[in-house]
Design a protein around this motif. Sequence first.
Motif, PDB file in Angstrom:
ATOM      1  N   LYS A 142      64.780  39.989  50.592  1.00 56.54           N
ATOM      2  CA  LYS A 142      66.031  39.646  51.271  1.00 56.54           C
ATOM      3  C   LYS A 142      67.101  39.269  50.267  1.00 56.54           C
ATOM      4  O   LYS A 142      68.275  39.643  50.423  1.00 56.54           O
ATOM      5  N   ARG A 143      66.712  38.539  49.224  1.00 56.34           N
ATOM      6  CA  ARG A 143      67.680  38.065  48.234  1.00 56.34           C
ATOM      7  C   ARG A 143      68.138  39.183  47.298  1.00 56.34           C
ATOM      8  O   ARG A 143      69.331  39.333  47.023  1.00 56.34           O
ATOM      9  N   PHE A 144      67.193  39.984  46.801  1.00 61.89           N
ATOM     10  CA  PHE A 144      67.529  40.962  45.764  1.00 61.89           C
ATOM     11  C   PHE A 144      67.478  42.418  46.219  1.00 61.89           C
ATOM     12  O   PHE A 144      68.009  43.298  45.534  1.00 61.89           O
ATOM     13  N   GLY A 145      66.802  42.693  47.330  1.00 57.88           N
ATOM     14  CA  GLY A 145      66.789  44.051  47.867  1.00 57.88           C
ATOM     15  C   GLY A 145      65.773  44.990  47.239  1.00 57.88           C
ATOM     16  O   GLY A 145      65.628  46.133  47.688  1.00 57.88           O
ATOM     17  N   ARG A 146      65.049  44.533  46.241  1.00 57.27           N
ATOM     18  CA  ARG A 146      64.084  45.399  45.567  1.00 57.27           C
ATOM     19  C   ARG A 146      63.130  44.537  44.744  1.00 57.27           C
ATOM     20  O   ARG A 146      63.419  43.375  44.456  1.00 57.27           O
ATOM     21  N   ILE A 147      62.002  45.135  44.359  1.00 56.66           N
ATOM     22  CA  ILE A 147      61.070  44.495  43.442  1.00 56.66           C
ATOM     23  C   ILE A 147      60.640  45.534  42.414  1.00 56.66           C
ATOM     24  O   ILE A 147      60.151  46.603  42.779  1.00 56.66           O
ATOM     25  N   ASP A 148      60.852  45.215  41.145  1.00 58.91           N
ATOM     26  CA  ASP A 148      60.483  46.128  40.063  1.00 58.91           C
ATOM     27  C   ASP A 148      59.281  45.646  39.267  1.00 58.91           C
ATOM     28  O   ASP A 148      58.628  46.441  38.586  1.00 58.91           O
ATOM     29  N   GLY A 149      59.012  44.353  39.325  1.00 59.58           N
ATOM     30  CA  GLY A 149      57.900  43.812  38.566  1.00 59.58           C
ATOM     31  C   GLY A 149      57.325  42.581  39.224  1.00 59.58           C
ATOM     32  O   GLY A 149      58.024  41.842  39.924  1.00 59.58           O
ATOM     33  N   LEU A 150      56.029  42.390  39.019  1.00 64.16           N
ATOM     34  CA  LEU A 150      55.339  41.203  39.506  1.00 64.16           C
ATOM     35  C   LEU A 150      54.489  40.656  38.370  1.00 64.16           C
ATOM     36  O   LEU A 150      53.717  41.401  37.759  1.00 64.16           O
ATOM     37  N   VAL A 151      54.642  39.364  38.091  1.00 60.07           N
ATOM     38  CA  VAL A 151      53.803  38.695  37.098  1.00 60.07           C
ATOM     39  C   VAL A 151      52.935  37.676  37.819  1.00 60.07           C
ATOM     40  O   VAL A 151      53.427  36.683  38.351  1.00 60.07           O
ATOM     41  N   ASN A 152      51.633  37.946  37.859  1.00 58.62           N
ATOM     42  CA  ASN A 152      50.675  37.031  38.479  1.00 58.62           C
ATOM     43  C   ASN A 152      50.238  36.008  37.434  1.00 58.62           C
ATOM     44  O   ASN A 152      49.283  36.210  36.690  1.00 58.62           O
ATOM     45  N   ASN A 153      50.970  34.910  37.404  1.00 60.72           N
ATOM     46  CA  ASN A 153      50.747  33.890  36.388  1.00 60.72           C
ATOM     47  C   ASN A 153      50.152  32.602  36.956  1.00 60.72           C
ATOM     48  O   ASN A 153      49.478  31.871  36.240  1.00 60.72           O
ATOM     49  N   ALA A 154      50.386  32.319  38.235  1.00 61.15           N
ATOM     50  CA  ALA A 154      49.943  31.052  38.823  1.00 61.15           C
ATOM     51  C   ALA A 154      48.435  30.888  38.708  1.00 61.15           C
ATOM     52  O   ALA A 154      47.675  31.839  38.899  1.00 61.15           O
ATOM     53  N   GLY A 155      48.023  29.676  38.384  1.00 62.21           N
ATOM     54  CA  GLY A 155      46.588  29.427  38.285  1.00 62.21           C
ATOM     55  C   GLY A 155      46.291  27.993  37.932  1.00 62.21           C
ATOM     56  O   GLY A 155      47.167  27.241  37.495  1.00 62.21           O
ATOM     57  N   ILE A 156      45.044  27.594  38.132  1.00 60.74           N
ATOM     58  CA  ILE A 156      44.578  26.298  37.665  1.00 60.74           C
ATOM     59  C   ILE A 156      44.394  26.410  36.165  1.00 60.74           C
ATOM     60  O   ILE A 156      43.657  27.276  35.686  1.00 60.74           O
ATOM     61  N   VAL A 157      45.055  25.559  35.413  1.00 58.99           N
ATOM     62  CA  VAL A 157      45.112  25.752  33.962  1.00 58.99           C
ATOM     63  C   VAL A 157      43.990  25.070  33.198  1.00 58.99           C
ATOM     64  O   VAL A 157      43.696  25.444  32.062  1.00 58.99           O
TER      65      VAL A 157
END
Length: 266
Positions: free
Chosen positions: A89-104
Amino acid sequence: MIRPPAIAAFDAQPMHGRVVLVTGGAQGIGRGIAQAVLGAGGSVMLGDLDAEAGQACLAEWREPARAAFGRLHVAHEGSVKRWIASALKRFGRIDGLVNNAGIVSPHVASLTELSLASWNSYLATNLTGAFLCSKYALPALSEHRGAIVNIASTRALQSEPDSEAYAASKGGLVAFTHALAVSAGPQVRVNAILPGWIATDAWQKPSTRKAPKLSRQDHAQHPAGRVGTPEDIGAMAVYLLSDASGFVTGQHFVVDGGMTVKMQYV
């Protein structure tokens, strides 16, 4: 006679016009990646459980047209779906996804003392989160021949005692990477980064931010001569998200200052 291709100019803004989603993007390595994308001309949608950290990023960056934040719990399907929809909705497109979230934290307890709930929490956040985010971003990524970058760890390749849950989740993420690369190609490329020791103390929200305390020995044990920084991971992420890596998929890249190739003798 066939002439070779001409010398191509280096693209100083390889992410210009592209939108990248970064989970766990408000602090640490995630923030380093997000800032690298912004520096390379792109736009970022941060997802993080810590709203204070997310809002701090926006306030400090002062890039209202190219940066947005949405609270995200990667292990909750509804939260992921809402976050992806918000980004579109905000940007109208997605070109990349970085799956970074995690228990560190890699250390929990010895295997005989490790609870099933703790084990499952590592898998849910570090591995299932990447599955959910990839699943719901994939249709939009496919429209623009996008790229996914999974942030695993050198602990997928080597271990210390009492880190089975963390190692299993990160090892699973490496396997998920090459499997998805085969399934999603050629529309979407998928690669993984395996960071080593990255000092993130200065990349936290303002209330917890501090200078890292690193000794000469800490730096010296790395063949590269220093402990890593989030910028090191951000530089690799930008490469893997951009057209410069258009012939690279299904791979994992160790970014650890050479630690995993150094023989250790006590």
